[in-house]
Design a protein around this motif. Structure first.
Motif, PDB file in Angstrom:
ATOM      1  N   PHE A 199       6.812   0.584  -1.891  1.00 53.66           N
ATOM      2  CA  PHE A 199       6.312  -1.131  -2.638  1.00 53.66           C
ATOM      3  C   PHE A 199       6.341  -2.047  -3.539  1.00 53.66           C
ATOM      4  O   PHE A 199       6.531  -2.756  -3.382  1.00 53.66           O
ATOM      5  N   LYS A 237      10.126  -2.336  -2.730  1.00 49.25           N
ATOM      6  CA  LYS A 237      11.276  -2.943  -1.973  1.00 49.25           C
ATOM      7  C   LYS A 237      10.321  -3.725  -1.295  1.00 49.25           C
ATOM      8  O   LYS A 237       9.333  -4.561  -1.910  1.00 49.25           O
ATOM      9  N   LEU A 259       9.163  -6.244   0.383  1.00 47.13           N
ATOM     10  CA  LEU A 259       7.811  -5.863   1.074  1.00 47.13           C
ATOM     11  C   LEU A 259       6.764  -6.651   0.905  1.00 47.13           C
ATOM     12  O   LEU A 259       6.240  -6.653   0.365  1.00 47.13           O
ATOM     13  N   LYS A 260       5.956  -7.252   2.139  1.00 41.38           N
ATOM     14  CA  LYS A 260       5.316  -8.829   1.756  1.00 41.38           C
ATOM     15  C   LYS A 260       4.336  -8.641   1.693  1.00 41.38           C
ATOM     16  O   LYS A 260       4.046  -7.574   2.358  1.00 41.38           O
ATOM     17  N   GLY A 261       3.080  -8.976   0.243  1.00 39.27           N
ATOM     18  CA  GLY A 261       1.898  -9.354   1.143  1.00 39.27           C
ATOM     19  C   GLY A 261       1.575  -7.874  -0.466  1.00 39.27           C
ATOM     20  O   GLY A 261       1.099  -6.408   0.081  1.00 39.27           O
ATOM     21  N   LYS A 277       1.378  -6.927  -2.856  1.00 35.36           N
ATOM     22  CA  LYS A 277      -0.060  -6.856  -4.205  1.00 35.36           C
ATOM     23  C   LYS A 277      -1.112  -6.693  -3.385  1.00 35.36           C
ATOM     24  O   LYS A 277      -1.920  -5.895  -4.101  1.00 35.36           O
ATOM     25  N   VAL A 278      -0.870  -6.575  -1.765  1.00 36.99           N
ATOM     26  CA  VAL A 278      -1.844  -6.225  -2.042  1.00 36.99           C
ATOM     27  C   VAL A 278      -2.008  -4.644  -1.317  1.00 36.99           C
ATOM     28  O   VAL A 278      -3.012  -3.725  -1.395  1.00 36.99           O
ATOM     29  N   PHE A 279      -0.989  -3.946  -0.485  1.00 39.20           N
ATOM     30  CA  PHE A 279      -1.043  -2.888  -0.760  1.00 39.20           C
ATOM     31  C   PHE A 279      -1.509  -1.993  -2.096  1.00 39.20           C
ATOM     32  O   PHE A 279      -2.122  -0.847  -2.012  1.00 39.20           O
ATOM     33  N   TYR A 331       7.013  -1.046   6.903  1.00 33.52           N
ATOM     34  CA  TYR A 331       5.276  -1.960   7.071  1.00 33.52           C
ATOM     35  C   TYR A 331       4.311  -0.827   7.934  1.00 33.52           C
ATOM     36  O   TYR A 331       3.166  -0.525   6.916  1.00 33.52           O
ATOM     37  N   CYS A 367      -2.232   2.797   2.882  1.00 35.30           N
ATOM     38  CA  CYS A 367      -2.595   2.170   2.884  1.00 35.30           C
ATOM     39  C   CYS A 367      -4.483   2.362   3.127  1.00 35.30           C
ATOM     40  O   CYS A 367      -5.800   2.702   2.742  1.00 35.30           O
TER      41      CYS A 367
END
Lengths: 315, 278
Positions: free
Chosen positions: A112, A114, A116-118, A120-122, B12, B19
């Motif tokens: 996380f 790295k 990585l978009k989003g 905060k959600v992850f 990703y 998750c």
């Protein structure tokens, strides 16, 4: 009480020009931390002292206390058939749960960290199991691990395996308990992520120029830089897994055939089920000493593997 | 360039899989909470409630007395938040700004109390509270928070860090204007602490809402049960009423999960900085 605080401090403020009255100033400062200090004496230090005294007493809560010396401790080590097995189970649980949580926490945090978009959600989703009550968490796992209708066995069968008696086979249940502890890796992950975000970018930039790849950067920069947090997390998780109780009560209740009867359950049952307060106190002090011992060893060993910056840490 | 794109796509995919795995138990609570009773123990299990039903939750209210437990829990949650915010902010101010003898040593003691396994204190605390006839009341769960009990040491630590970031010139200005220490705290510092107070409110909310062991030990009368305790005790050695239990568990989880999502930035941000204390 508010009046006294105001009065002392007023003298302070006025006295500032003429007479500094340092003693009064010092006392008025202490007044502010009194709520904690009183709480510390009444709810922590006092009870701990009392429990230490009690551990040398025989007291079944109804009758008078009698001094028995080290009899409670001797009993634990020589007579109680549940003592060593429960210590062994707790060590077994801790020896697997804590390293798994720490390693997973580091790996997920590194992922996380790295670009990585989003993320905060992850980050929030991985932490999510930590916001559930231990009792609810144990209950859900009890449902998911049910031999007959549990979803875990459904996955296993879908992959071509046989149904597993997660909560009914004494040999397997402790492993089921360890498995459920994996989902608590969110807390370590958050702490590691915080530590990783604190590493200056130019370290990585310099490594990039020198031609170090991702793996090399992880082992030569990331990992050494977060060692203080690793020590902190290991100690935190160690204490929480030594005292784990809500989940265990809700998931297995210590069974089957006492296979998950951990040390904290032994203390709990002696105190609140059998009302053997003296013996339970001795047991809890033994646990305290074990946890303290491991913590001290970790701290001593930390000089060898924890990286401290030149400036020295400030608490 | 291309290798980089592939590896970032890989990252990703990995993040999404991780998750999904971590969220699954929470998803399962809600799935079961809304699954019709006749399908709740079906095998193979259904991954989506078809059709979604509110019957489990309704039964939890009717048979399980959940409404009462929620009310009880709210009382405890509200009062413990009050206690923690008041006592911890005052103590944090003392440790951050004032001078007194053995301050650093006392602060170390405060930090050390976070390391004590609760097993050591819970037995003598129980005896203390029994002797003063506080069992089967909420007092053992509430009163300690007015003295920085339970998570208080952690809250003091967080709040002290925050206060130390407030410029000292504000205190000095207040003092010149004639404020005494307490006034400086109540009029200047406390209002500025809103972000950290919010964090403490959320933490204390989560802690009190989820707490299970202390209610289990102190509350005997079912009228006084908290939500988690009530759900746990729905089960008997012979019968596990999965329908109402999972319905109630869904409700009990919905609240912290919602609060967490609304506030996660603040909450996790606070945790992240607390990990840097070494």
């Amino acid at each position: 009480m508010d009046g006294t605080i105001a009065a002392t401090s007023k003298t302070d403020a006025r006295g500032k020009q003429k007479d500094k009255s340092p003693r009064l100033r010092k006392r008025s400062g202490f007044v502010f931390i009194l709520p904690w200090f009183i709480g510390f004496l009444c709810f922590t230090a006092g009870p701990m002292l009392f429990s230490l005294v009690m551990s040398f007493m025989n007291w079944d809560y109804m009758q008078n206390m009698t001094f028995v010396g080290f009899a409670n401790y001797v009993k634990a080590f020589t007579q109680d058939p549940f003592f060593f097995p429960s210590i062994r189970r707790t060590l077994h649980f801790t020896a697997f749960a804590v390293p798994i949580q720490v390693v997973l926490g580091i790996l997920i945090a590194n992922l996380f960290n790295k670009k990585l978009k989003g993320k905060k959600v992850f980050r929030a989703l991985v932490y999510l199991p930590c916001v559930l009550s231990g009792a609810i968490y144990g209950l859900v796992w009890n449902n998911m691990l049910n031999t007959d209708f549990g979803v875990f066995n459904y996955f296993i069968q879908a992959l071509g395996g046989e149904k597993v008696e997660w909560l009914a086979d004494p040999k397997i249940t402790i492993w089921a308990l360890i498995m459920t502890a994996i989902w608590a890796a969110g807390m370590p992950m958050i702490l590691f992520l915080g530590a990783m975000q604190n590493i200056p970018d130019h370290y990585y930039e310099a490594a990039e120029i020198d031609g170090a790849g991702g793996f090399r950067q992880f082992f030569s920069i990331t990992l050494p830089m977060i060692t203080p947090t690793i020590l902190f997390v290991i100690i935190l998780q160690l204490i929480s897994s030594f005292t784990v109780m809500a989940q265990v009560l809700a998931l297995t209740g210590g069974g089957p055939a006492k296979a998950t009867y951990l040390y904290s359950l032994l203390v709990y049952e002696n105190a609140f089920k059998y009302m053997k307060m003296g013996y339970a106190s001795a047991l809890s002090w033994i646990m305290f000493l074990i946890v303290m011992g491991i913590t001290i060893v970790l701290f001593l060993s930390s000089r060898k593997w924890v990286y401290y910056e030149e400036k020295g840490g400030n608490i | 360039m291309r290798a980089k794109t592939i590896s970032s796509v890989g990252n990703y995919v990995l993040a999404v899989v991780i998750c999904a795995v971590f969220v699954f138990p929470i998803y399962w609570v809600f799935n079961k909470a809304f699954t019709p009773l006749d399908a709740i123990n079906a095998y193979p299990p259904s991954f989506f409630p078809t059709p979604p039903t509110g019957a489990n939750i309704a039964e939890a209210f009717q048979e399980g007395n959940i409404g009462r437990y929620i009310l009880n829990t709210c009382v405890i949650v509200g009062l413990t938040i009050l206690g923690s915010v008041l006592s911890c902010s005052l103590v944090a101010y003392g440790f951050a700004r004032l001078k007194f003898r053995a301050k650093n040593a006392l602060f170390l003691v405060l930090l050390a109390t976070m390391m004590i396994p609760f097993d050591v204190t819970i037995v003598p605390q129980f005896i203390l509270f029994t002797k003063i006839h506080w069992t089967n009341t909420y007092l053992p769960l509430i009163v300690p928070t007015f003295f920085c009990g339970f998570q208080g040491a952690f809250f003091v630590f967080l709040m002290r860090q925050f206060i130390m970031g407030i410029p000292l010139s504000l205190d000095e200005a207040a003092e010149i204007d004639g404020c005494n220490r307490l006034q400086t705290f109540t009029k200047i510092i406390f209002p500025m602490m809103k972000p950290v107070i919010a964090a403490v409110v959320i933490y204390q909310f989560m802690y009190a809402w989820n707490d299970f062991l202390y209610p289990l030990i102190y509350l005997d009368d079912f009228k006084n049960y908290t939500l988690t305790l009530g759900i746990y005790l729905m089960r008997t050695p012979y019968i596990t009423p999965w329908g109402p239990m999972m319905g109630a568990a869904g409700l009990a989880s919905l609240v912290p999960v919602t609060v967490f999502f609304l506030t996660q930035e603040k909450l996790l941000g606070g945790l992240q900085t607390s990990g840097m204390k070494n």
